[in-house]
Write a protein that holds these residues in place. Structure first.
Motif, short mmCIF file in Angstrom:
data_model
loop_
_atom_site.label_atom_id
_atom_site.label_comp_id
_atom_site.label_asym_id
_atom_site.label_seq_id
_atom_site.Cartn_x
_atom_site.Cartn_y
_atom_site.Cartn_z
N ARG A 167 0.82 -1.21 0.00
CA ARG A 167 0.00 0.00 0.00
C ARG A 167 0.86 1.25 0.00
O ARG A 167 1.96 1.27 0.52
CB ARG A 167 -0.90 0.04 1.23
CG ARG A 167 -1.91 -1.08 1.30
CD ARG A 167 -2.77 -0.90 2.55
NE ARG A 167 -3.64 -2.03 2.77
CZ ARG A 167 -4.88 -2.12 2.32
NH1 ARG A 167 -5.40 -1.14 1.61
NH2 ARG A 167 -5.62 -3.18 2.60
N ASP A 168 0.27 2.31 -0.56
CA ASP A 168 0.85 3.64 -0.45
C ASP A 168 0.01 4.38 0.59
O ASP A 168 -1.10 3.97 0.92
CB ASP A 168 0.76 4.36 -1.80
CG ASP A 168 1.56 3.64 -2.88
OD1 ASP A 168 2.70 3.23 -2.60
OD2 ASP A 168 1.03 3.47 -3.99
N ARG A 169 0.53 5.47 1.08
CA ARG A 169 -0.24 6.28 2.03
C ARG A 169 0.10 7.74 1.82
O ARG A 169 1.16 8.09 1.30
CB ARG A 169 0.02 5.85 3.46
CG ARG A 169 1.42 6.10 3.93
CD ARG A 169 1.65 5.62 5.34
NE ARG A 169 3.02 5.94 5.71
CZ ARG A 169 3.62 5.53 6.78
NH1 ARG A 169 2.98 4.79 7.65
NH2 ARG A 169 4.86 5.87 7.03
N LYS A 170 -0.83 8.58 2.24
CA LYS A 170 -0.60 10.02 2.16
C LYS A 170 -1.50 10.72 3.15
O LYS A 170 -2.52 10.19 3.58
CB LYS A 170 -0.86 10.54 0.74
CG LYS A 170 -2.30 10.42 0.26
CD LYS A 170 -2.43 10.93 -1.17
CE LYS A 170 -3.84 10.76 -1.73
NZ LYS A 170 -3.95 11.24 -3.10
N LEU A 171 -1.08 11.93 3.53
CA LEU A 171 -1.93 12.79 4.34
C LEU A 171 -2.64 13.74 3.40
O LEU A 171 -2.03 14.30 2.49
CB LEU A 171 -1.09 13.57 5.36
CG LEU A 171 -0.47 12.71 6.47
CD1 LEU A 171 0.49 13.54 7.31
CD2 LEU A 171 -1.56 12.10 7.35
N ALA A 172 -3.94 13.90 3.61
CA ALA A 172 -4.76 14.71 2.70
C ALA A 172 -5.62 15.69 3.49
O ALA A 172 -6.04 15.39 4.61
CB ALA A 172 -5.65 13.80 1.86
N THR A 173 -5.89 16.83 2.88
CA THR A 173 -6.85 17.78 3.45
C THR A 173 -8.25 17.18 3.29
O THR A 173 -8.44 16.18 2.56
CB THR A 173 -6.81 19.13 2.73
OG1 THR A 173 -7.23 18.93 1.37
CG2 THR A 173 -5.42 19.77 2.79
N TYR A 174 -9.22 17.80 3.92
CA TYR A 174 -10.60 17.31 3.80
C TYR A 174 -11.05 17.26 2.34
O TYR A 174 -11.56 16.25 1.88
CB TYR A 174 -11.56 18.19 4.61
CG TYR A 174 -13.00 17.84 4.34
CD1 TYR A 174 -13.57 16.71 4.92
CD2 TYR A 174 -13.77 18.59 3.46
CE1 TYR A 174 -14.89 16.35 4.65
CE2 TYR A 174 -15.08 18.23 3.17
CZ TYR A 174 -15.64 17.12 3.78
OH TYR A 174 -16.93 16.76 3.49
N SER A 175 -10.83 18.36 1.61
CA SER A 175 -11.31 18.40 0.22
C SER A 175 -10.59 17.37 -0.65
O SER A 175 -11.21 16.75 -1.52
CB SER A 175 -11.20 19.81 -0.38
OG SER A 175 -9.89 20.29 -0.33
N GLU A 176 -9.30 17.15 -0.41
CA GLU A 176 -8.57 16.12 -1.16
C GLU A 176 -9.12 14.72 -0.83
O GLU A 176 -9.35 13.91 -1.72
CB GLU A 176 -7.08 16.17 -0.83
CG GLU A 176 -6.38 17.41 -1.34
CD GLU A 176 -5.00 17.62 -0.72
OE1 GLU A 176 -4.21 18.38 -1.32
OE2 GLU A 176 -4.69 17.06 0.36
N ALA A 177 -9.33 14.47 0.46
CA ALA A 177 -9.85 13.17 0.89
C ALA A 177 -11.26 12.94 0.37
O ALA A 177 -11.59 11.85 -0.11
CB ALA A 177 -9.83 13.07 2.41
N LYS A 178 -12.08 13.96 0.42
CA LYS A 178 -13.45 13.85 -0.09
C LYS A 178 -13.43 13.47 -1.57
O LYS A 178 -14.14 12.57 -2.00
CB LYS A 178 -14.20 15.17 0.12
CG LYS A 178 -15.61 15.15 -0.41
CD LYS A 178 -16.31 16.49 -0.22
CE LYS A 178 -17.70 16.40 -0.83
NZ LYS A 178 -18.30 17.70 -1.01
N ARG A 179 -12.60 14.15 -2.33
CA ARG A 179 -12.48 13.87 -3.76
C ARG A 179 -12.03 12.43 -4.01
O ARG A 179 -12.59 11.72 -4.84
CB ARG A 179 -11.52 14.87 -4.40
CG ARG A 179 -11.39 14.78 -5.90
CD ARG A 179 -10.59 15.92 -6.52
NE ARG A 179 -9.35 16.25 -5.83
CZ ARG A 179 -9.17 17.35 -5.08
NH1 ARG A 179 -10.14 18.23 -4.93
NH2 ARG A 179 -8.02 17.58 -4.49
N GLU A 180 -11.04 11.96 -3.25
CA GLU A 180 -10.52 10.59 -3.42
C GLU A 180 -11.56 9.54 -3.03
O GLU A 180 -11.71 8.52 -3.72
CB GLU A 180 -9.24 10.39 -2.61
CG GLU A 180 -8.06 11.18 -3.10
CD GLU A 180 -7.52 10.75 -4.46
OE1 GLU A 180 -7.99 9.75 -5.04
OE2 GLU A 180 -6.61 11.43 -4.97
N LEU A 181 -12.29 9.77 -1.95
CA LEU A 181 -13.31 8.80 -1.52
C LEU A 181 -14.48 8.76 -2.49
O LEU A 181 -15.05 7.69 -2.74
CB LEU A 181 -13.77 9.11 -0.10
CG LEU A 181 -12.70 8.91 0.98
CD1 LEU A 181 -13.18 9.43 2.32
CD2 LEU A 181 -12.29 7.45 1.09
#
Length: 188
Positions: A154-168
């Motif tokens: 797996r890869d991992r990253k820290l994301a802002t809310y808007s980045e995480a929302k977009r990815e999910l």
């Protein structure tokens, strides 16, 4: 360097579903995981899906029968599974600071077949039980280790809310977005 926690001593992820818990009510797989936030509440840990490294999710996985404890209220407590899965999949160690409740994964079951897809109901909605029942906790990240059981998968990253929302949303995981929305992450 901080002291190695009990969970960090686990070097290999648990595999298989023989020891996993399923809901007696719906048959759904019981899953536990964490929305892992930085101390400043402005970033969340995302991990790549084991099925597709281009899809990003939060750490979560099946609850093992031997991990279930009974909480003070007499209800099952799935924090041990959430902490283990967060370590195995994301290398994250931290403190559980909130129970974000239960979210159901209403995607059709993987074994969904054409007979059921073609069924018509009076309200024209195809009904099925939840695929999974997610018990989600908020974890404050203490450390992200470089070596963890699924580091090579797996890869991992820290994301802002808007980045995480977009990815999910891109990963088509509304149940995980619901869990993120229940957390204290700062919505940018």
């Amino acid at each position: 360097m901080s002291e190695i926690t009990e969970v960090e001593k686990v070097k290999v992820s648990r595999e298989g579903r023989d020891n996993q818990l399923y809901s007696a009510e719906t048959g759904a797989r019981v899953v536990a995981g964490c929305v892992c936030l930085t101390a400043t509440l402005d970033k969340v840990l995302l991990i790549s899906s084991s099925a597709d490294r281009n899809k990003w999710i939060i750490p979560k996985g099946g609850v093992e029968i031997d991990e279930v404890q009974t909480g003070a209220s007499g209800e099952p407590d799935y924090t041990r599974s959430a902490i283990r899965e967060t370590w195995e999949e994301g290398g994250c160690v931290g403190e559980i600071v909130a129970n974000l409740g239960t979210v159901q994964d209403m995607r059709p079951p993987k074994e969904w077949n054409n007979k059921f897809r073609e069924e018509t109901h009076t309200d024209n909605i195809i009904k099925h039980p939840p695929r999974s029942e997610f018990h989600i906790f908020e974890m404050q990240i203490a450390t992200l280790r470089d070596e963890f059981p699924e580091a090579g998968k797996r890869d991992r990253k820290l994301a802002t809310y808007s980045e995480a929302k977009r990815e999910l949303e891109k990963a088509k995981r509304p149940e995980l977005l619901e869990a993120l929305n229940r957390s204290r992450i700062i919505k940018d």
